[in-house]
Design an enzyme around this catalytic site. Structure first.
Site, PDB file in Angstrom:
ATOM      1  N   ASP A   1     -25.921  -9.137  -5.798  1.00  0.00           N
ATOM      2  CA  ASP A   1     -25.138  -8.208  -6.601  1.00  0.00           C
ATOM      3  C   ASP A   1     -25.212  -8.413  -8.115  1.00  0.00           C
ATOM      4  O   ASP A   1     -25.445  -7.474  -8.858  1.00  0.00           O
ATOM      5  CB  ASP A   1     -23.659  -8.293  -6.196  1.00  0.00           C
ATOM      6  CG  ASP A   1     -23.431  -8.139  -4.698  1.00  0.00           C
ATOM      7  OD1 ASP A   1     -24.416  -7.958  -3.940  1.00  0.00           O
ATOM      8  OD2 ASP A   1     -22.274  -8.198  -4.274  1.00  0.00           O
TER       9      ASP A   1
ATOM     10  N   GLU B   1     -20.972 -20.605   1.135  1.00  0.00           N
ATOM     11  CA  GLU B   1     -21.799 -19.421   0.861  1.00  0.00           C
ATOM     12  C   GLU B   1     -22.979 -19.781  -0.051  1.00  0.00           C
ATOM     13  O   GLU B   1     -24.105 -19.360   0.172  1.00  0.00           O
ATOM     14  CB  GLU B   1     -20.915 -18.339   0.222  1.00  0.00           C
ATOM     15  CG  GLU B   1     -21.578 -16.991   0.041  1.00  0.00           C
ATOM     16  CD  GLU B   1     -20.615 -15.955  -0.550  1.00  0.00           C
ATOM     17  OE1 GLU B   1     -19.472 -16.327  -0.922  1.00  0.00           O
ATOM     18  OE2 GLU B   1     -21.012 -14.773  -0.634  1.00  0.00           O
TER      19      GLU B   1
HETATM   20  C1  DGY Z   1     -19.219  -7.638  -1.943  1.00  0.00           C
HETATM   21  O1  DGY Z   1     -18.230  -7.000  -1.645  1.00  0.00           O
HETATM   22  O2  DGY Z   1     -19.218  -8.629  -2.687  1.00  0.00           O
HETATM   23  C2  DGY Z   1     -20.487  -7.313  -1.319  1.00  0.00           C
HETATM   24  O3  DGY Z   1     -21.554  -8.031  -1.830  1.00  0.00           O
HETATM   25  C3  DGY Z   1     -20.786  -5.843  -1.251  1.00  0.00           C
HETATM   26  O4  DGY Z   1     -21.709  -5.724  -0.239  1.00  0.00           O
END
Ligand code: DGY
Length: 438
Positions: A167, A395
């Site tokens: 992201d 994670e």
């Molecule tokens: C989040 O909500 O952080 C996700 O990466 C979206 O898919």
């Protein structure tokens, strides 16, 4: 695994998957990610396959039950609502059943299905599952090669950073800066920050832009052509393209196993087109590293990230990548940092701007191993093992001191342990290494 408490960790990894099992699908992490995520799910199936093959196949089949009629497989499937997450099904409002988001994610499914077939103890069950899944996988790939490559250029486009799974990668800073949140952007409350320290997550400015894109796509009723035509964020992502090319190769192998000759020819066409187009568009002249391309500005993105090494996983990539990877790994105690430590964009604890991601290491190391770069593959595997042994199934991890970050009891980290760390003989993957780099 010797010396890292491997036996105990195997049991713990299995316990993580069982705890995150919601009956047919596995949530990435309870609380933070309470639904079924596309590429998480496929990679998590590799972990299930180590101790419950039936459950592993079910994971993939549950995901594909949410495939859209045009072939798209959404990035999130909201099997049931959960207020702990934003943006949920009411915000996406795609009108689909089961409820889902309206964008996709890197297509690792065909590769995972191939690996599961080749590692299967129950061959009959595996072949039956592959027979059911094959037309759906083919439809998804066909969707990518048409809806996301409408002009047949050989590369597919991405319309939202969430589609890349990475992201807040620095690769998206410049293209995302061109997204202007409108004055009428619906007010929203982030939920991720109730689970994870804000310093380890994307910023508010990034979220405003993520939501601006969601609002636009909703207004466009998720029409694929309109999304490509109108999205102010339009990039060629090296990870998505490398993963798709690799998945096309694996899909071709599945087509052979099933005697699907016409499909095989079609897939070969996709592969040839991608092989001809991707290196020229993505490879940085000085190093050969694949970088993103910003289609709205018509130029490559400057930022360098670990995604660029997936060129090797795609079966491409040039010899200089080995030297670059060794230098990159030499800058941190734990490899491979998502951004080089010397880069001004490096942020050791913030999501995709520096941390080590076990799942990225797994894919990148497979590319290294298949090209004969065993020192690099071993380094990534060893470091991933040490990080998980030290801090648990987190994670992501700080590449400088190994601190565990982001979500806890994370499914795909547990799966990486089961499918890779605990399975040294699988380092090479099903393919024979070819063209070793010197
Ligand atoms: C989040 O909500 O952080 C996700 O990466 C979206 O898919």
């Amino acid at each position: 695994m010797n010396g890292c408490g491997g036996e105990g960790l195997r049991g713990q990894a299995m316990a993580v998957l069982r705890a995150n099992d919601r009956g047919g699908y596995t949530v990435p992490s309870a609380g933070l990610y309470p639904f079924q995520w596309n590429w998480d799910s496929c990679l998590v199936a590799l972990g299930w396959a180590r101790f419950d093959e039936a459950r592993a196949w079910r994971e993939i089949e549950t995901l594909f039950a949410a495939q859209w009629p045009d072939g798209m497989v959404p990035h999130i499937v909201f099997h049931r609502d959960d207020p702990a997450y934003f943006p949920g099904p009411a915000v996406w409002a795609t009108g689909r059943l089961p409820a889902s988001s309206g964008i996709t994610q890197p297509p690792v499914a065909a590769s995972c299905v191939r690996w599961m077939l080749e590692g299967a103890r129950d061959r009959e069950r595996a072949l039956a599952a592959v027979r059911r899944l094959f037309p759906k996988l083919l439809a998804w790939h066909a969707w990518f090669h048409s809806a996301r490559d409408p002009e047949g250029r050989g590369w597919v486009v991405t319309v939202h950073p969430w589609e890349t799974g990475m992201d807040n990668s620095p690769a998206w800073d410049a293209p995302l800066a061109a997204v202007t949140p409108p004055p009428d952007l619906a007010p929203y409350e982030r939920r991720d920050l109730t689970h994870v320290d804000a310093a380890q997550r994307p910023t508010r400015a990034e979220y405003d832009r993520y939501m601006t894109l969601v609002q636009l796509f909703r207004e466009l009723a998720y029409d694929p052509a309109a999304m490509v035509a109108r999205s102010p964020f339009l990039v060629v992502d090296p990870a998505t393209n490398a993963i798709l090319l690799r998945a096309d190769r694996d899909l071709a192998v599945l087509a052979d196993r099933l005697g699907e000759r016409d499909a095989r020819r079609r897939i070969e066409g996709w592969i040839a087109r991608a092989e001809a187009a991707l290196p020229d568009l993505l490879a940085e002249p000085a190093s050969g590293l694949w970088r993103a391309f910003d289609l709205r500005c018509g130029r490559p993105v400057e930022a360098r990230t670990h995604a660029g090494f997936l060129a090797l996983y795609a079966g491409l990539g040039d010899a200089r990548l080995a030297g670059l990877a060794r230098a990159w790994a030499g800058e941190t105690r734990y490899a491979l940092s998502s951004v080089p430590a010397a880069d001004p964009a490096f942020d050791r604890r913030r999501y995709w701007r520096g941390p080590v991601w076990p799942v990225a290491n797994f894919l990148i190391a497979r590319g290294f191993a298949e090209r004969g770069l065993t020192d690099l593959a071993d380094r990534l595997r060893r470091d991933t093992a040490a990080l998980i042994a030290g801090e648990g199934f987190r994670e992501y991890f700080d590449p400088l001191d190994g601190t565990g970050l982001g979500g806890t009891r994370f499914s795909w980290t547990a799966a990486v342990w089961l499918a890779w760390i605990d399975q040294p003989e699988r380092d090479r993957g099903p393919n024979e290494p070819s063209d070793p780099l010197k």
